[in-house]
Design a protein around this motif. Structure first.
Motif, PDB file in Angstrom:
ATOM      1  N   UNK A 143       0.749  -1.130   0.135  1.00 60.46           N
ATOM      2  CA  UNK A 143       0.040   0.104  -0.010  1.00 60.46           C
ATOM      3  C   UNK A 143       0.888   1.154  -0.074  1.00 60.46           C
ATOM      4  N   UNK A 144       0.517   2.393  -0.637  1.00 61.06           N
ATOM      5  CA  UNK A 144       1.083   3.571  -0.781  1.00 61.06           C
ATOM      6  C   UNK A 144       1.462   4.020   0.611  1.00 61.06           C
ATOM      7  N   UNK A 148       7.495   5.819   3.780  1.00 59.32           N
ATOM      8  CA  UNK A 148       7.192   7.040   4.564  1.00 59.32           C
ATOM      9  C   UNK A 148       6.416   8.209   3.789  1.00 59.32           C
ATOM     10  N   UNK A 149       5.468   8.890   4.481  1.00 57.09           N
ATOM     11  CA  UNK A 149       4.836   9.946   3.793  1.00 57.09           C
ATOM     12  C   UNK A 149       5.807  11.036   3.005  1.00 57.09           C
ATOM     13  N   UNK A 150       6.997  11.405   3.578  1.00 57.67           N
ATOM     14  CA  UNK A 150       7.690  12.309   2.940  1.00 57.67           C
ATOM     15  C   UNK A 150       8.334  11.907   1.624  1.00 57.67           C
ATOM     16  N   UNK A 151       8.590  10.314   1.537  1.00 56.18           N
ATOM     17  CA  UNK A 151       9.239   9.758   0.548  1.00 56.18           C
ATOM     18  C   UNK A 151       8.091   9.728  -0.729  1.00 56.18           C
ATOM     19  N   UNK A 152       7.120   9.098  -0.327  1.00 56.30           N
ATOM     20  CA  UNK A 152       5.581   9.072  -1.142  1.00 56.30           C
ATOM     21  C   UNK A 152       5.381  10.406  -1.849  1.00 56.30           C
ATOM     22  N   UNK A 153       5.260  11.664  -1.030  1.00 50.54           N
ATOM     23  CA  UNK A 153       4.991  12.780  -1.553  1.00 50.54           C
ATOM     24  C   UNK A 153       6.192  13.259  -2.701  1.00 50.54           C
ATOM     25  N   UNK A 154       7.366  12.944  -2.385  1.00 46.82           N
ATOM     26  CA  UNK A 154       8.479  13.126  -3.255  1.00 46.82           C
ATOM     27  C   UNK A 154       8.382  12.502  -4.501  1.00 46.82           C
TER      28      UNK A 154
END
Length: 212
Positions: A143-144, A148-154
């Motif tokens: 799953x997304x 880590x959120x910062x990695x996904x956002x990047x």
């Protein structure tokens, strides 16, 4: 695409099913830089308009999204399968010797108009839906939120969405339908025996339909 009548597959639901089962398509464009082709996984929304809507994304570094303008015409090619067919598999060949090799295949061409979607919400939605669809068969689906959120956002900032409103669907199922039933069956059976089940079984179904 050249489509003789006996190879024509005009049914929208059949072509939608082909795209859903074989979503890795070739996006063909003709922008300011000329002809280009990109190979991408697509998501189909069959209820979007008369023929459906395709969604995908590309790397921000890929120039295709800047080479296109909203409303430009594009073509997406989806291939379900293909197989070489030997004339030795046709019973009639051994009687009359009037057969040649061929190549059978099942494809769908989706013509449409493009909209560039360079917004995070759209891209996140496309990636989430593609992930859910293609991770569903895994014992523990990724799953997304596993990253880590910062990695996904990047990572999401590094891609751009492309939406294609399909304006025309063209389907072709070349399965030797122009041959005798026994020849379609012979070649279909030989392909199944070789492990080419998709085209082989489709040929056997075509033979059965022709016999009705």
């Amino acid at each position: 695409m050249y489509v003789p009548q006996h190879f024509d597959e005009p049914r929208t639901d059949v072509l939608h099913d082909l795209i859903a089962k074989h979503p890795f398509g070739m996006l063909v464009t003709h922008g300011e830089a000329g002809l280009d082709a990109n190979h991408l996984p697509f998501e189909l929304d069959p209820a979007g308009g008369k023929h459906g809507i395709l969604h995908c994304h590309v790397a921000r570094n890929n120039p295709v999204w800047q080479d296109l303008g909203n409303g430009d015409e594009v073509l997406v090619v989806f291939r379900a399968g293909d197989a070489y067919v030997s004339p030795q598999w046709y019973p009639s060949k051994h009687e009359f010797h009037k057969q040649v090799p061929t190549w059978n295949y099942i494809v769908a061409h989706a013509h449409g108009r493009v909209t560039i979607r360079d917004d995070e919400r759209y891209v996140r939605g496309v990636v989430a839906r593609l992930t859910r669809a293609h991770e569903a068969s895994q014992p523990i689906p990724w799953k997304m939120t596993d990253a880590p959120k910062d990695y996904t956002d990047m990572m999401l900032k590094a891609i751009v969405g492309i939406e294609i409103q399909i304006t025309k669907l063209v389907g072709k199922a070349k399965l030797s339908q122009n041959k005798e039933i026994r020849d379609i069956q012979g070649a279909g059976t030989a392909l199944v025996a070789k492990g080419e089940r998709l085209i082989g079984e489709a040929m056997l179904a075509a033979a059965a339909a022709k016999a009705e």
